[in-house]
Scaffold this motif. Structure first.
Motif, short mmCIF file in Angstrom:
data_model
loop_
_atom_site.label_atom_id
_atom_site.label_comp_id
_atom_site.label_asym_id
_atom_site.label_seq_id
_atom_site.Cartn_x
_atom_site.Cartn_y
_atom_site.Cartn_z
N PRO A 298 0.79 -1.23 0.00
CA PRO A 298 0.00 0.00 0.00
C PRO A 298 0.83 1.29 0.00
CG PRO A 298 0.08 -0.89 2.22
CD PRO A 298 0.78 -1.89 1.33
N ASP A 299 2.15 1.21 0.02
CA ASP A 299 2.99 2.40 0.19
C ASP A 299 2.56 3.57 -0.70
OD1 ASP A 299 5.79 3.60 1.07
OD2 ASP A 299 5.66 3.85 -1.09
N GLU A 300 2.42 3.29 -2.00
CA GLU A 300 2.10 4.37 -2.94
C GLU A 300 0.84 5.13 -2.50
OE1 GLU A 300 1.86 3.53 -7.37
OE2 GLU A 300 -0.14 4.34 -6.97
N GLU B 228 -0.62 4.97 0.53
CA GLU B 228 -0.42 5.54 1.87
C GLU B 228 0.22 6.93 1.78
OE1 GLU B 228 -0.99 4.88 4.96
OE2 GLU B 228 -1.71 2.83 5.07
N HIS B 229 1.16 7.11 0.84
CA HIS B 229 1.77 8.43 0.67
C HIS B 229 0.71 9.47 0.31
CE1 HIS B 229 6.06 7.84 1.14
NE2 HIS B 229 6.02 6.74 0.41
N SER B 230 -0.23 9.10 -0.55
CA SER B 230 -1.27 10.04 -0.97
C SER B 230 -2.23 10.38 0.17
CB SER B 230 -2.10 9.45 -2.11
OG SER B 230 -1.31 9.33 -3.27
N ALA C 293 4.40 9.95 5.01
CA ALA C 293 5.84 9.92 4.84
C ALA C 293 6.44 8.86 5.76
CB ALA C 293 6.45 11.29 5.14
N HIS C 294 7.66 8.44 5.43
CA HIS C 294 8.42 7.52 6.27
C HIS C 294 9.88 7.88 6.09
CE1 HIS C 294 9.35 5.14 2.64
NE2 HIS C 294 8.13 5.45 2.28
N GLY C 295 10.76 7.09 6.65
CA GLY C 295 12.18 7.43 6.58
C GLY C 295 12.71 7.89 7.93
ZN ZN Z 1 7.25 5.11 0.40
#
Ligand code: ZN
Length: 634
Positions: A374-376, A378-380, A570-572
């Motif tokens: 789901p990352d893509e 989740e970013h939105s 965001a993450h990181g």
């Molecule tokens: Zn990502």
């Protein structure tokens, strides 16, 4: 933690079948195979919630029959490239050489602090699981897995991400206004005069013809013919317009060849989301032109086109730029979300088809597959779901959540496709690389460094490396690079490093945003590097943690130190943060069914799976075997 013995007749029968039909190994037991599916950026709180509500049936089955952790710690920075480098190798970023999605260029003596390269294309310095498996005589298939592009004897490696030529997009009447068609050869039958458009994708020109197909009862234009020239005889594809949410197999084109700028071939898929009956407007979406990157190529000679033609991602850029219509946060009615969601479903469909084909047609012991969801999504959307953000509006969150959940359900269906191809005596593992957090403020670290005299620009606005002591690199990896003398053009000597590091740290920790301190912690790799797995030749010097709700603004010359931006995910960040945690599920032979385990790190996955498979652990693995997830005796 529960210690529950599960006697499941079905799995006992499967084990018996496996022992009848599979060749016995030396000790009389056949070593298990394994299928590993990675969901990028799975958020445990939403996964838990959807599991409770019965909305992820395939995952529920896997969890019930296996061991599940929902607090798995990623690596620092909790980004995708370092996450997968560490998942597959069991080694921290300090040892993998993958310190971010982009990494400072090496060797240091030949590159300045300003240079960086793609982290995904960086050769892994730590051995991945598939190399360890091949070393133990096992065969590997890897389907579009980060770092999984290597070839291996007898193995099959798809690496679509390495073949992406350019971005996806939409064509509408503003890009190419439909005109009465002229000079077409072999014009197909149409009840009204055909209209034509033309457009460019990568280095290829296309002509489109809108017709009213006499066989389709719908009034007005209903069909688009796409061709490489004004000739209807051998069109590249024929598209019927249909609203979002229609059946993928009916309304998406087959792969269409386009020329990349370099002259080699790539493919795109088309989808006609809308066509007005009078032909005055339309919405034609095309996926990212992508070259075929498979090794070895000859193993896919008899594969269907959909297997060889990669999609990879959904139309997230098109969506966020309003190309599918107004988004819900912008006042839209959900049409844009429905269209975006269909692009997600199509990307997942292409992955599932590849997985199905490869699992059935290629011999393997270890099968890896990856989904960018789901990352893509989740970013939105995560920024609108997080009630801690000041921009939170319950109505927007309530309307977006079903779309987020549908993306997770496409991930669950992909897992279902894998489970349907699971041979007897096979472990299935679901892994993820990081979590996600809503953010709405950003911190320009370089602005602080400039104001405090650590980062100096010359009169033409370029970084003056002869005077610069510290910089937040363009790689945007949550770390500051000190311009040390081991780097090309470096000025900070080993004698001065400690003092400079301390002063930079004090300057960053002293930053204020109202009564808040956005930079919450600074970790020096010379002090904390080994314990946190950070630093190394490819790593940074000072790793930063921000307050929740803030993210890094990587620009060299932002106008403000702290600024607002539209909410997003965001993450990181510091992997110790609860929002960065993610999930691991292990199920199958050797695994304790029904077990919940805690305190795992993603570096524990590779050594644990190696143990279960009876192969040597990857050479640089530093994680531990998750004994609490294993069945007795181990
Ligand atoms: Zn990502």
């Amino acid at each position: 933690m529960t210690f529950r013995l599960s006697a499941r007749p079905a799995s006992i029968i499967l084990l018996l079948l496996a022992s009848w039909f599979a060749p016995a190994s030396l000790n009389g037991q056949t070593p298990p195979k394994a299928m590993v599916l990675a969901w990028d950026g799975a958020v445990p709180s939403l996964v838990d919630d959807m599991l409770r509500r019965g909305k992820l049936p395939h995952l529920a089955k896997l969890v019930t029959g296996g061991a599940f952790a929902n607090d798995v710690q990623p690596v620092f920075p909790s980004a995708t490239a370092p996450g997968f480098a560490s998942l597959w190798s069991g080694a921290p970023p300090r040892a993998t050489g993958v310190s971010g999605n982009r990494v400072p260029k090496r060797p240091r003596s030949q590159h300045t602090v300003l240079e960086s390269a793609s982290g995904f294309d960086t050769p892994l310095e730590a051995e991945p699981l598939w190399a360890a498996a091949v070393r133990s005589g096992r065969k590997v298939v890897a389907v579009h897995v980060p770092f999984g592009g290597a070839s291996s004897p007898g193995g099959l490696h798809f690496q679509g991400y390495a073949g992406i030529v350019s971005r996806d997009g939409v064509i509408n009447a503003r890009v190419s206004k439909p005109q009465l068609a002229s000079d077409w050869k072999n014009m197909p039958a149409s009840s009204i005069p055909p209209l034509e458009i033309s457009f460019q994708i990568a280095a290829s020109r296309f002509f489109g013809l809108f017709i009213d197909d006499p066989r389709i009862p719908r009034e007005g234009y209903d069909t688009l013919i796409v061709a490489a020239s004004r000739d209807g005889k051998h069109p590249a594809c024929k598209l019927l317009s249909a609203p979002a949410g229609s059946r993928i197999e009916l309304y998406w084109s087959s792969p269409v060849t386009v020329l990349a700028g370099s002259g080699d071939q790539a493919t795109v898929y088309f989808r006609l989301f809308e066509l007005n009956a009078d032909g005055s407007d339309f919405l034609l979406y095309f996926t990212r032109p992508t070259r075929e990157v498979v090794s070895p190529r000859e193993l896919v000679n008899d594969a269907p086109a959909v297997v060889r033609s990669f999609v990879g991602n959904g139309g997230t850029l098109v969506y966020s730029q309003g190309g599918f219509g107004k988004t819900i946060p912008d006042g839209g009615d959900g049409l844009a979300e429905a269209r975006y969601l269909e692009t997600v479903a199509f990307a997942q469909y292409q992955l599932a088809e590849t997985m199905r084909w490869a699992a059935a047609r290629i011999s393997w012991d270890l099968f890896f597959a990856y989904s960018p969801f789901p990352d893509e999504s989740e970013h939105s959307w995560r920024g609108y779901l997080d009630p801690r953000l000041s921009s939170y509006r319950v109505e927007i969150a309530r309307r977006l959540l079903p779309y987020v959940e549908k993306v997770y359900q496409t991930c669950d269906e992909l897992l279902g496709a894998m489970l349907a191809r699971r041979p007897p005596n096979t472990i299935v593992a679901l892994v993820s690389d990081h979590g996600m957090e809503g953010v709405e403020r950003q911190v320009a670290v370089n602005k602080v460094l400039e104001e405090r005299g650590f980062l100096i620009f010359d009169e033409r606005g370029r970084v003056d490396l002869t005077k610069t002591a510290a910089i937040y690199g363009g790689a945007n990896n949550a770390f500051v690079l000190l311009n040390t003398t081991d780097r090309k053009g470096g000025i900070v000597t080993p004698e001065r490093r400690g003092e400079i590091a301390r002063r930079v740290r004090d300057a960053l920790l002293g930053l204020r945003d109202g009564d808040r301190r956005p930079i919450a912690a600074v970790y020096d790799t010379q002090v904390d590097g080994a314990a946190l797995g950070i630093g190394g030749e490819a790593g940074g010097d000072l790793y930063l943690d921000l307050l929740p709700g803030y993210e890094f603004d990587p620009r060299l010359r932002a106008s403000e130190v702290v600024s607002s931006r539209e909410p997003h995910g965001a993450h990181g960040f510091n992997p110790a943060r609860p929002s960065m945690r993610t999930i691991i599920v292990l199920s199958g032979p050797g695994i304790h069914a029904g077990r919940r385990f805690e305190g795992a790190s993603i570096t524990d996955f590779a050594p644990t799976l190696a143990k279960l498979l009876g192969i040597a652990a990857p050479r640089h693995a530093a994680g531990r075997v998750l004994k609490e997830a294993l069945a007795e005796p181990h």
